[in-house]
Design a protein around this motif. Structure first.
Motif, mmCIF file in Angstrom:
data_model
loop_
_atom_site.group_PDB
_atom_site.id
_atom_site.type_symbol
_atom_site.label_atom_id
_atom_site.label_comp_id
_atom_site.label_asym_id
_atom_site.label_seq_id
_atom_site.Cartn_x
_atom_site.Cartn_y
_atom_site.Cartn_z
ATOM 1 N N ALA A 23 0.817 -1.220 0.000
ATOM 2 C CA ALA A 23 0.000 0.000 0.000
ATOM 3 C C ALA A 23 0.852 1.271 0.000
ATOM 4 C CB ALA A 23 -0.935 -0.002 1.203
ATOM 5 N N GLY A 24 0.341 2.278 -0.674
ATOM 6 C CA GLY A 24 1.018 3.566 -0.788
ATOM 7 C C GLY A 24 1.775 3.745 -2.082
ATOM 8 N N GLY A 25 1.836 2.695 -2.897
ATOM 9 C CA GLY A 25 2.572 2.773 -4.149
ATOM 10 C C GLY A 25 2.145 3.935 -5.021
ATOM 11 N N TRP A 26 3.112 4.537 -5.686
ATOM 12 C CA TRP A 26 3.042 5.746 -6.509
ATOM 13 C C TRP A 26 3.402 7.012 -5.726
ATOM 14 C CZ3 TRP A 26 2.972 5.968 -11.709
ATOM 15 C CH2 TRP A 26 2.527 4.835 -12.397
ATOM 16 N N ILE A 27 3.399 6.957 -4.390
ATOM 17 C CA ILE A 27 3.751 8.163 -3.648
ATOM 18 C C ILE A 27 5.236 8.482 -3.795
ATOM 19 C CG2 ILE A 27 4.336 7.149 -1.394
ATOM 20 C CD1 ILE A 27 2.157 10.303 -2.079
ATOM 21 N N ASP A 28 6.009 7.533 -4.350
ATOM 22 C CA ASP A 28 7.428 7.801 -4.611
ATOM 23 C C ASP A 28 7.626 8.628 -5.870
ATOM 24 O OD1 ASP A 28 6.530 5.554 -6.125
ATOM 25 O OD2 ASP A 28 8.601 4.975 -6.524
ATOM 26 N N GLN A 29 6.553 8.945 -6.567
ATOM 27 C CA GLN A 29 6.643 9.786 -7.762
ATOM 28 C C GLN A 29 6.428 11.254 -7.383
ATOM 29 O OE1 GLN A 29 7.515 8.996 -10.814
ATOM 30 N NE2 GLN A 29 7.675 6.785 -10.489
ATOM 31 N N PRO A 30 7.355 12.142 -7.724
ATOM 32 C CA PRO A 30 7.246 13.542 -7.304
ATOM 33 C C PRO A 30 5.966 14.242 -7.750
ATOM 34 C CG PRO A 30 9.483 13.082 -8.017
ATOM 35 C CD PRO A 30 8.676 11.862 -8.349
ATOM 36 N N ASP B 130 -0.682 2.943 7.312
ATOM 37 C CA ASP B 130 -1.564 1.941 7.915
ATOM 38 C C ASP B 130 -1.078 0.522 7.608
ATOM 39 O OD1 ASP B 130 -3.108 4.061 8.792
ATOM 40 O OD2 ASP B 130 -4.605 3.860 7.208
ATOM 41 N N CYS B 131 -0.562 0.325 6.402
ATOM 42 C CA CYS B 131 -0.065 -0.983 5.995
ATOM 43 C C CYS B 131 1.111 -1.409 6.862
ATOM 44 C CB CYS B 131 0.332 -0.931 4.521
ATOM 45 S SG CYS B 131 0.942 -2.480 3.837
ATOM 46 N N TYR B 132 2.043 -0.516 7.057
ATOM 47 C CA TYR B 132 3.229 -0.842 7.861
ATOM 48 C C TYR B 132 2.834 -1.145 9.303
ATOM 49 C CZ TYR B 132 8.050 -0.476 9.586
ATOM 50 O OH TYR B 132 9.276 -0.736 10.161
ATOM 51 N N ALA B 133 1.949 -0.323 9.857
ATOM 52 C CA ALA B 133 1.501 -0.542 11.237
ATOM 53 C C ALA B 133 0.791 -1.885 11.367
ATOM 54 C CB ALA B 133 0.585 0.595 11.679
ATOM 55 N N ALA B 134 0.002 -2.244 10.359
ATOM 56 C CA ALA B 134 -0.726 -3.507 10.400
ATOM 57 C C ALA B 134 0.222 -4.697 10.382
ATOM 58 C CB ALA B 134 -1.687 -3.579 9.211
ATOM 59 N N ILE B 135 1.281 -4.604 9.582
ATOM 60 C CA ILE B 135 2.246 -5.715 9.514
ATOM 61 C C ILE B 135 2.970 -5.861 10.845
ATOM 62 C CG2 ILE B 135 4.372 -6.512 8.421
ATOM 63 C CD1 ILE B 135 3.356 -5.174 5.820
ATOM 64 N N LEU B 136 3.406 -4.753 11.420
ATOM 65 C CA LEU B 136 4.137 -4.840 12.689
ATOM 66 C C LEU B 136 3.255 -5.360 13.829
ATOM 67 C CD1 LEU B 136 6.336 -3.396 11.100
ATOM 68 C CD2 LEU B 136 6.674 -1.886 13.069
ATOM 69 N N SER B 137 1.954 -5.049 13.777
ATOM 70 C CA SER B 137 1.042 -5.532 14.814
ATOM 71 C C SER B 137 0.430 -6.882 14.453
ATOM 72 C CB SER B 137 -0.065 -4.511 15.073
ATOM 73 O OG SER B 137 -0.841 -4.302 13.901
ATOM 74 N N ARG B 138 0.787 -7.396 13.269
ATOM 75 C CA ARG B 138 0.301 -8.693 12.780
ATOM 76 C C ARG B 138 -1.230 -8.739 12.746
ATOM 77 N NH1 ARG B 138 4.676 -12.644 15.957
ATOM 78 N NH2 ARG B 138 6.172 -10.955 16.294
ATOM 79 N N CYS C 268 -5.619 1.399 -0.818
ATOM 80 C CA CYS C 268 -4.636 1.792 -1.830
ATOM 81 C C CYS C 268 -5.212 1.627 -3.232
ATOM 82 C CB CYS C 268 -3.360 0.977 -1.662
ATOM 83 S SG CYS C 268 -2.069 1.355 -2.875
ATOM 84 N N MET C 269 -5.868 0.501 -3.477
ATOM 85 C CA MET C 269 -6.439 0.272 -4.804
ATOM 86 C C MET C 269 -7.530 1.282 -5.124
ATOM 87 S SD MET C 269 -4.634 -2.029 -6.191
ATOM 88 C CE MET C 269 -5.597 -1.817 -7.676
ATOM 89 N N LEU C 270 -8.313 1.659 -4.135
ATOM 90 C CA LEU C 270 -9.336 2.685 -4.356
ATOM 91 C C LEU C 270 -8.682 4.012 -4.725
ATOM 92 C CD1 LEU C 270 -12.381 3.272 -4.261
ATOM 93 C CD2 LEU C 270 -12.104 3.840 -1.833
ATOM 94 N N CYS C 271 -7.569 4.326 -4.085
ATOM 95 C CA CYS C 271 -6.834 5.557 -4.414
ATOM 96 C C CYS C 271 -6.288 5.497 -5.836
ATOM 97 C CB CYS C 271 -5.708 5.771 -3.414
ATOM 98 S SG CYS C 271 -6.250 6.135 -1.722
ATOM 99 N N TRP C 272 -5.720 4.369 -6.218
ATOM 100 C CA TRP C 272 -5.228 4.233 -7.592
ATOM 101 C C TRP C 272 -6.342 4.496 -8.596
ATOM 102 C CZ3 TRP C 272 -1.653 -0.662 -8.325
ATOM 103 C CH2 TRP C 272 -0.499 -0.513 -7.532
ATOM 104 N N GLN C 273 -7.500 3.909 -8.358
ATOM 105 C CA GLN C 273 -8.614 4.052 -9.294
ATOM 106 C C GLN C 273 -9.014 5.508 -9.467
ATOM 107 O OE1 GLN C 273 -11.937 1.312 -8.346
ATOM 108 N NE2 GLN C 273 -10.427 0.147 -7.166
ATOM 109 N N ASN C 274 -8.918 6.282 -8.388
ATOM 110 C CA ASN C 274 -9.352 7.677 -8.442
ATOM 111 C C ASN C 274 -8.257 8.634 -8.900
ATOM 112 O OD1 ASN C 274 -12.249 8.205 -7.200
ATOM 113 N ND2 ASN C 274 -11.348 6.451 -6.126
ATOM 114 N N ILE C 275 -7.010 8.333 -8.601
ATOM 115 C CA ILE C 275 -5.911 9.224 -8.987
ATOM 116 C C ILE C 275 -5.407 8.912 -10.392
ATOM 117 C CG2 ILE C 275 -3.572 9.996 -8.407
ATOM 118 C CD1 ILE C 275 -4.197 9.182 -5.473
#
Length: 264
Positions: free
Chosen positions: A21-28, A179-187, A199-206
């Motif tokens: 989750a969060g992919g594409w935020i690395d694009q300026p 949220d994704c990172y926190a979820a993995i660390l808390s299992r 994340c997928m909903l964001c991709w669809q809209n952006i």
């Protein structure tokens, strides 16, 4: 291609990576419009136990450049420095550069949250990397994620033909990575799935072309919906399809597990 094919001897030590989750935020062009920087995304370094298909969001082109530069293994050195070297090598002469998350996911062991702020190096590299190398967390994640092959990106495909750069959707995208990172660390499998669905909903809209495009012959959204309704969550490995990451402790028909790399 058989997804369980073992890599050949020249590919044994260069990792692959998963991008969650969060992919594409690395694009300026996205991070510059994030109203609450830094924006985050999650990457996971993988042992090369599977020969992944090209054009499927698994950073295979970045990995090939790494093997051309370094041979069979990542050299000693700070991951942040190696990331910039690999970024420069892969993107030399490119008008649409690959994001630095591709390099970071290969180079940083374990599960990593990459934080991007446009005010730091123009948003091309993370301002901060938070990594977790706990073997127990890695084993938990391995038992929660099934990868289901769907399709390769078609030739002539461009996910950036249509952009809706609404700051609120970009904020939500960047939050899904946190949220994704926190979820993995808390299992927390339910929260992990929710972050992927968001994340997928964001991709669809952006960037609608990430999931629907004239060159894509199958209905990616229908396939995605099928898995999201039956499991804790699901998202594509990259724009245009690739693999589906499905969150499920139980085996997913047609899916396979991967091995998380926690040590350099």
């Amino acid at each position: 291609m058989t997804v369980t094919t073992k890599p050949n001897q020249t590919e044994l030590k260069i990792p692959y990576r998963m991008a969650f989750a969060g992919g594409w935020i690395d694009q300026p062009f996205l991070s510059m419009r994030n109203p609450q920087p830094p924006g985050s995304m999650v990457v996971v370094s993988l042992h090369p136990t599977v020969a992944f298909m090209d054009r499927c969001g698994m950073a295979t082109s970045t990995r090939k450049v790494a093997m051309q530069m370094w041979g069979q293994a990542i050299p000693d050195g700070e991951p942040a420095v190696l990331m910039q070297q690999l970024y420069a090598a892969e993107n030399d002469g490119k008008s649409a550069p690959s994001g630095s998350q591709d390099m970071a996911g290969i180079l940083y062991p374990g599960v990593s949250r990459l934080d991007y702020d446009f005010n730091f190096q123009g948003g091309y590299f993370p301002v901060h990397v938070e990594s977790n190398n706990d073997p127990e967390v890695a084993r938990w994640l391995e038992n929660q994620i099934s990868m289901v092959p769907v399709s390769q990106r078609p030739l002539g495909y461009d996910p950036l033909e249509e952009k809706h750069l609404d700051p609120e959707w970009i904020r939500r995208l960047s939050q899904s990575g946190k949220d994704c990172y926190a979820a993995i660390l808390s299992r927390d499998a339910k929260a992990l799935g929710a972050s992927m669905n968001e994340c997928m909903l964001c991709w669809q809209n952006i960037l609608p072309g990430t999931v629907r495009h004239r060159t894509i012959a199958i209905d990616l959204l229908e396939i995605l919906s099928y898995y999201q309704q039956r499991y804790s969550g699901a998202m594509y490995s990259g724009c245009g399809g690739g693999y589906l990451y499905v969150v499920s402790e139980q085996p997913v028909p047609g899916g396979f597990r991967v091995s998380v790399r926690v040590a350099p």
